[in-house]
Design an enzyme around this catalytic site. Structure first.
Site, PDB file in Angstrom:
ATOM      1  CB  CYS A 132      37.402  42.244  31.301  1.00 10.07           C
ATOM      2  SG  CYS A 132      36.855  42.548  33.003  1.00 10.07           S
ATOM      3  CG  HIS A 181      32.625  40.995  34.984  1.00  9.71           C
ATOM      4  ND1 HIS A 181      33.634  41.313  34.108  1.00  9.71           N
ATOM      5  CD2 HIS A 181      31.635  41.903  34.768  1.00  9.71           C
ATOM      6  CE1 HIS A 181      33.273  42.363  33.396  1.00  9.71           C
ATOM      7  NE2 HIS A 181      32.065  42.755  33.783  1.00  9.71           N
ATOM      8  CB  CYS A 202      38.113  39.843  35.738  1.00  7.01           C
ATOM      9  SG  CYS A 202      36.326  40.151  35.800  1.00  7.01           S
ATOM     10  CD  GLU A 256      35.942  36.618  34.704  1.00  4.76           C
ATOM     11  OE1 GLU A 256      36.469  36.623  33.577  1.00  4.76           O
ATOM     12  OE2 GLU A 256      34.819  37.130  34.933  1.00  4.76           O
TER      13      GLU A 256
END
Length: 147
Positions: A86, A56, A89, A58
């Site tokens: 999410c 991801h 993260c 992040e």
């Protein structure tokens, strides 16, 4: 004198990263990390490219910022991200001890996490900055996927 390096400027940079993800057929999420009004990490989702569900934006940004700083903690840093993080993260953000997270659009398909106690107690979380632009890009991506 007003500095051009404000929250809107930095969120635009995160949105540019989201557009790069979109162009690479990735879910269009971008993240940047700033320290002392300087961008130290610019990343976007790379889950398809790397065949890695943890890639991801992040997570990529946390890793890049930690490398840049030579430190595992991101104290004094702010993350700008185009979509509400999410839980995975948020967990990484917790352990990084980042000072601030500013996200644009809410993730309406998942449980709201922005007020979650999953964040580090000292992390300030705000949202809504450039939410419309981020939401439109995400909607365009998923509409095209369905066609």
């Amino acid at each position: 004198m007003i500095t051009p390096y404000n929250d809107e400027y930095f969120m635009k940079q995160a949105l540019n990263e989201a557009k790069t993800a979109y162009e690479n057929n990735e879910i269009p999420v971008g993240a940047i990390i700033v320290a002392n009004k300087q961008i130290i990490a610019k990343c976007h989702n790379r889950t398809e490219q790397l065949n890695d569900v943890t890639a991801h934006a992040e997570i990529q940004a946390i890793t890049a910022a930690s490398e840049y700083l030579g430190a595992k903690y991101l104290k004094g840093c702010t993350m700008y991200v185009t979509l509400e993080p999410c839980p995975m993260c948020i967990g990484a953000l917790y352990w990084s001890q980042i000072d601030k997270v500013i996200f644009a659009a809410r993730d309406t398909r998942r449980k709201k996490t922005s007020t979650s106690d999953l964040y580090h107690p000292k992390t300030l979380v705000t949202n809504g900055l450039m939410a419309e632009e981020s939401s439109l890009l995400l909607k365009k991506f998923f509409t095209e996927k369905r066609d």
